[in-house]
Design a protein around this motif. Structure first.
Motif, PDB file in Angstrom:
ATOM      1  N   GLU A  31      39.798  -6.129 -16.838  1.00 16.33           N
ATOM      2  CA  GLU A  31      40.113  -5.321 -18.015  1.00 16.33           C
ATOM      3  C   GLU A  31      39.184  -4.119 -18.031  1.00 16.33           C
ATOM      4  O   GLU A  31      37.958  -4.254 -17.937  1.00 16.33           O
ATOM      5  CB  GLU A  31      39.900  -6.157 -19.271  1.00 16.33           C
ATOM      6  CG  GLU A  31      40.433  -5.533 -20.538  1.00 16.33           C
ATOM      7  CD  GLU A  31      41.930  -5.735 -20.693  1.00 16.33           C
ATOM      8  OE1 GLU A  31      42.662  -4.722 -20.570  1.00 16.33           O
ATOM      9  OE2 GLU A  31      42.354  -6.859 -20.940  1.00 16.33           O
ATOM     10  N   HIS A  32      39.746  -2.905 -18.134  1.00 14.50           N
ATOM     11  CA  HIS A  32      38.920  -1.710 -18.203  1.00 14.50           C
ATOM     12  C   HIS A  32      39.617  -0.647 -19.036  1.00 14.50           C
ATOM     13  O   HIS A  32      40.841  -0.646 -19.182  1.00 14.50           O
ATOM     14  CB  HIS A  32      38.597  -1.173 -16.801  1.00 14.50           C
ATOM     15  CG  HIS A  32      39.805  -0.822 -15.988  1.00 14.50           C
ATOM     16  ND1 HIS A  32      40.494  -1.735 -15.229  1.00 14.50           N
ATOM     17  CD2 HIS A  32      40.454   0.368 -15.822  1.00 14.50           C
ATOM     18  CE1 HIS A  32      41.508  -1.138 -14.620  1.00 14.50           C
ATOM     19  NE2 HIS A  32      41.507   0.137 -14.974  1.00 14.50           N
ATOM     20  N   ASP A  33      38.806   0.278 -19.572  1.00  9.06           N
ATOM     21  CA  ASP A  33      39.373   1.323 -20.423  1.00  9.06           C
ATOM     22  C   ASP A  33      39.789   2.529 -19.592  1.00  9.06           C
ATOM     23  O   ASP A  33      39.698   2.516 -18.359  1.00  9.06           O
ATOM     24  CB  ASP A  33      38.386   1.708 -21.536  1.00  9.06           C
ATOM     25  CG  ASP A  33      37.094   2.323 -20.999  1.00  9.06           C
ATOM     26  OD1 ASP A  33      37.054   2.700 -19.809  1.00  9.06           O
ATOM     27  OD2 ASP A  33      36.126   2.424 -21.771  1.00  9.06           O
ATOM     28  N   PRO A  38      34.609  -1.468 -17.402  1.00 11.46           N
ATOM     29  CA  PRO A  38      35.081  -2.820 -17.687  1.00 11.46           C
ATOM     30  C   PRO A  38      34.626  -3.249 -19.086  1.00 11.46           C
ATOM     31  O   PRO A  38      33.588  -2.804 -19.577  1.00 11.46           O
ATOM     32  CB  PRO A  38      34.402  -3.675 -16.609  1.00 11.46           C
ATOM     33  CG  PRO A  38      33.908  -2.718 -15.581  1.00 11.46           C
ATOM     34  CD  PRO A  38      33.633  -1.441 -16.307  1.00 11.46           C
ATOM     35  N   TYR A  39      35.393  -4.132 -19.705  1.00 10.94           N
ATOM     36  CA  TYR A  39      34.987  -4.669 -21.006  1.00 10.94           C
ATOM     37  C   TYR A  39      35.634  -6.024 -21.230  1.00 10.94           C
ATOM     38  O   TYR A  39      36.613  -6.394 -20.565  1.00 10.94           O
ATOM     39  CB  TYR A  39      35.339  -3.707 -22.136  1.00 10.94           C
ATOM     40  CG  TYR A  39      36.826  -3.564 -22.428  1.00 10.94           C
ATOM     41  CD1 TYR A  39      37.437  -4.315 -23.429  1.00 10.94           C
ATOM     42  CD2 TYR A  39      37.616  -2.677 -21.703  1.00 10.94           C
ATOM     43  CE1 TYR A  39      38.795  -4.179 -23.702  1.00 10.94           C
ATOM     44  CE2 TYR A  39      38.968  -2.533 -21.970  1.00 10.94           C
ATOM     45  CZ  TYR A  39      39.545  -3.288 -22.969  1.00 10.94           C
ATOM     46  OH  TYR A  39      40.886  -3.165 -23.230  1.00 10.94           O
ATOM     47  N   LEU A  40      35.062  -6.777 -22.160  1.00 13.49           N
ATOM     48  CA  LEU A  40      35.592  -8.084 -22.547  1.00 13.49           C
ATOM     49  C   LEU A  40      36.148  -7.967 -23.951  1.00 13.49           C
ATOM     50  O   LEU A  40      35.446  -7.527 -24.878  1.00 13.49           O
ATOM     51  CB  LEU A  40      34.482  -9.141 -22.500  1.00 13.49           C
ATOM     52  CG  LEU A  40      34.853 -10.559 -22.958  1.00 13.49           C
ATOM     53  CD1 LEU A  40      35.927 -11.155 -22.063  1.00 13.49           C
ATOM     54  CD2 LEU A  40      33.615 -11.450 -22.977  1.00 13.49           C
ATOM     55  N   ARG A  41      37.398  -8.332 -24.126  1.00 18.19           N
ATOM     56  CA  ARG A  41      38.031  -8.211 -25.438  1.00 18.19           C
ATOM     57  C   ARG A  41      37.319  -9.078 -26.480  1.00 18.19           C
ATOM     58  O   ARG A  41      36.925 -10.208 -26.213  1.00 18.19           O
ATOM     59  CB  ARG A  41      39.501  -8.604 -25.362  1.00 18.19           C
ATOM     60  CG  ARG A  41      40.365  -7.602 -24.607  1.00 18.19           C
ATOM     61  CD  ARG A  41      41.828  -7.968 -24.689  1.00 18.19           C
ATOM     62  NE  ARG A  41      42.661  -7.023 -23.964  1.00 18.19           N
ATOM     63  CZ  ARG A  41      43.139  -5.894 -24.491  1.00 18.19           C
ATOM     64  NH1 ARG A  41      42.866  -5.608 -25.749  1.00 18.19           N
ATOM     65  NH2 ARG A  41      43.891  -5.078 -23.771  1.00 18.19           N
ATOM     66  N   LEU A  45      36.169 -13.123 -26.594  1.00 16.26           N
ATOM     67  CA  LEU A  45      34.776 -13.515 -26.807  1.00 16.26           C
ATOM     68  C   LEU A  45      34.645 -14.416 -28.029  1.00 16.26           C
ATOM     69  O   LEU A  45      33.896 -15.413 -28.002  1.00 16.26           O
ATOM     70  CB  LEU A  45      33.912 -12.263 -26.968  1.00 16.26           C
ATOM     71  CG  LEU A  45      32.423 -12.483 -27.222  1.00 16.26           C
ATOM     72  CD1 LEU A  45      31.800 -13.346 -26.142  1.00 16.26           C
ATOM     73  CD2 LEU A  45      31.701 -11.144 -27.328  1.00 16.26           C
ATOM     74  N   LYS A  46      35.365 -14.093 -29.079  1.00 15.63           N
ATOM     75  CA  LYS A  46      35.312 -14.934 -30.283  1.00 15.63           C
ATOM     76  C   LYS A  46      35.837 -16.338 -29.973  1.00 15.63           C
ATOM     77  O   LYS A  46      35.273 -17.334 -30.435  1.00 15.63           O
ATOM     78  CB  LYS A  46      36.135 -14.298 -31.409  1.00 15.63           C
ATOM     79  CG  LYS A  46      36.064 -15.072 -32.716  1.00 15.63           C
ATOM     80  CD  LYS A  46      36.811 -14.359 -33.828  1.00 15.63           C
ATOM     81  CE  LYS A  46      36.697 -15.120 -35.146  1.00 15.63           C
ATOM     82  NZ  LYS A  46      37.405 -14.428 -36.251  1.00 15.63           N
ATOM     83  N   GLY A  47      36.900 -16.414 -29.181  1.00 11.60           N
ATOM     84  CA  GLY A  47      37.434 -17.718 -28.804  1.00 11.60           C
ATOM     85  C   GLY A  47      36.449 -18.532 -27.989  1.00 11.60           C
ATOM     86  O   GLY A  47      36.322 -19.752 -28.174  1.00 11.60           O
ATOM     87  N   LEU A  48      35.715 -17.868 -27.083  1.00  9.33           N
ATOM     88  CA  LEU A  48      34.709 -18.564 -26.275  1.00  9.33           C
ATOM     89  C   LEU A  48      33.566 -19.081 -27.142  1.00  9.33           C
ATOM     90  O   LEU A  48      33.101 -20.216 -26.970  1.00  9.33           O
ATOM     91  CB  LEU A  48      34.170 -17.621 -25.200  1.00  9.33           C
ATOM     92  CG  LEU A  48      35.144 -17.223 -24.093  1.00  9.33           C
ATOM     93  CD1 LEU A  48      34.567 -16.081 -23.256  1.00  9.33           C
ATOM     94  CD2 LEU A  48      35.466 -18.420 -23.197  1.00  9.33           C
ATOM     95  N   ASP A  94      34.868  -5.681 -29.157  1.00  7.71           N
ATOM     96  CA  ASP A  94      34.918  -5.708 -27.694  1.00  7.71           C
ATOM     97  C   ASP A  94      33.507  -5.537 -27.122  1.00  7.71           C
ATOM     98  O   ASP A  94      32.686  -4.792 -27.667  1.00  7.71           O
ATOM     99  CB  ASP A  94      35.818  -4.593 -27.167  1.00  7.71           C
ATOM    100  CG  ASP A  94      37.272  -4.761 -27.589  1.00  7.71           C
ATOM    101  OD1 ASP A  94      37.663  -5.889 -27.913  1.00  7.71           O
ATOM    102  OD2 ASP A  94      38.006  -3.750 -27.577  1.00  7.71           O
ATOM    103  N   ALA A  95      33.240  -6.222 -26.011  1.00  6.08           N
ATOM    104  CA  ALA A  95      31.931  -6.141 -25.361  1.00  6.08           C
ATOM    105  C   ALA A  95      31.968  -5.066 -24.279  1.00  6.08           C
ATOM    106  O   ALA A  95      32.714  -5.179 -23.300  1.00  6.08           O
ATOM    107  CB  ALA A  95      31.548  -7.497 -24.763  1.00  6.08           C
ATOM    108  N   TYR A  96      31.167  -4.024 -24.468  1.00  2.00           N
ATOM    109  CA  TYR A  96      31.104  -2.878 -23.554  1.00  2.00           C
ATOM    110  C   TYR A  96      29.699  -2.738 -22.984  1.00  2.00           C
ATOM    111  O   TYR A  96      28.735  -3.301 -23.507  1.00  2.00           O
ATOM    112  CB  TYR A  96      31.448  -1.587 -24.286  1.00  2.00           C
ATOM    113  CG  TYR A  96      32.932  -1.308 -24.416  1.00  2.00           C
ATOM    114  CD1 TYR A  96      33.639  -0.732 -23.362  1.00  2.00           C
ATOM    115  CD2 TYR A  96      33.621  -1.593 -25.590  1.00  2.00           C
ATOM    116  CE1 TYR A  96      34.990  -0.446 -23.473  1.00  2.00           C
ATOM    117  CE2 TYR A  96      34.978  -1.312 -25.711  1.00  2.00           C
ATOM    118  CZ  TYR A  96      35.646  -0.738 -24.649  1.00  2.00           C
ATOM    119  OH  TYR A  96      36.993  -0.470 -24.766  1.00  2.00           O
TER     120      TYR A  96
END
Length: 238
Positions: A31-33, A38-41, A45-48, A94-96
């Motif tokens: 996943e990337h913008d 790259p980033y993690l939605r 992350l909340k689900g993890l 999102d984690a950037y």
């Protein structure tokens, strides 16, 4: 409204998969913008985090403790099928990569794009592909036939991975101001902190050696995951 920062340091190559690939290049793309970062939605992350907290509550705590801490978890993350009144109080962004790095590079890419728009034959000195390739690499793997010990036909797969040692940051916003003088709010932070520490694997292939991470929770410049008082608080009966 309270705000905290979750930092994710990659200890191994990691794939924040987006569910598809690029024909002729990779079977699994990260996943990337639009700038190539790259980033993690945040939803992922909340689900993890929710999964780790649920595991801690279900496995570590006894019956007398579990009811209270499950209530805290539901308040923090919400319940499946939550209504407006029962949704979680925490929003995970999102984690950037750190913003100062991204802002500088994004400005340069925008400038190069503008030059290309004005000058038809202009070749940009920096593109989003350059950024993506500088932060990632491609790993290839194949399945092994257990009978013959050789690679299985047509099993070669290529995946893009984010390089280890990079650090991503996600902003955690709460719908209310957390008051650390209140017992309930202390419990909310305690559960979030132990869940953050328990989160050790993220992304695709996390059960096959990828996605090993170290997570920490910060309030401004103060690291909360080093506060042992919150860690010891988790599991106390109420």
């Amino acid at each position: 409204m309270s705000s905290y920062t979750l930092k994710i340091k990659l200890l191994s190559d990691t794939t924040f998969g987006r569910g598809d690939g690029v024909a002729g290049l990779v079977d699994q793309e990260v996943e990337h913008d639009r700038y190539g970062f790259p980033y993690l939605r945040g939803r992922t992350l909340k689900g993890l985090l929710s999964e780790e907290c649920d595991n801690l509550v279900a496995v570590i705590l006894n019956d007398n403790q579990r009811q209270h801490w499950q209530k805290i978890s539901d308040q923090l993350f919400g319940k499946p099928g939550s209504t407006f009144d029962t949704q979680g109080i925490m929003h995970v962004g999102d984690a950037y990569l750190p913003s100062d790095l991204r802002n500088a590079i994004e400005a340069q890419i925008d400038e190069e794009s503008e030059k290309k728009r004005r000058q038809r034959n202009y070749q940009p000195k920096l593109t989003n592909i350059d950024i993506l390739e500088s932060l990632t690499t491609i790993r290839r793997q194949t399945a092994i036939d257990p009978e013959y010990g050789s690679s299985t036909k047509r099993s070669l797969r290529a995946s893009r991975v984010i390089l280890r040692k990079l650090t991503f940051e996600s902003r955690l916003l709460f719908s209310k101001e957390l008051n650390t003088d209140l017992e309930e709010d202390k419990d909310i932070l305690a559960l979030l902190i132990v869940g953050t520490l328990a989160l050790r694997r993220v992304g695709s292939g996390r059960n096959r050696g990828r996605g090993h991470v170290q997570c920490t929770l910060w309030n401004m410049q103060h690291e909360l995951t080093q506060e042992t008082s919150y860690i010891r608080r988790f599991g106390r009966e109420r």
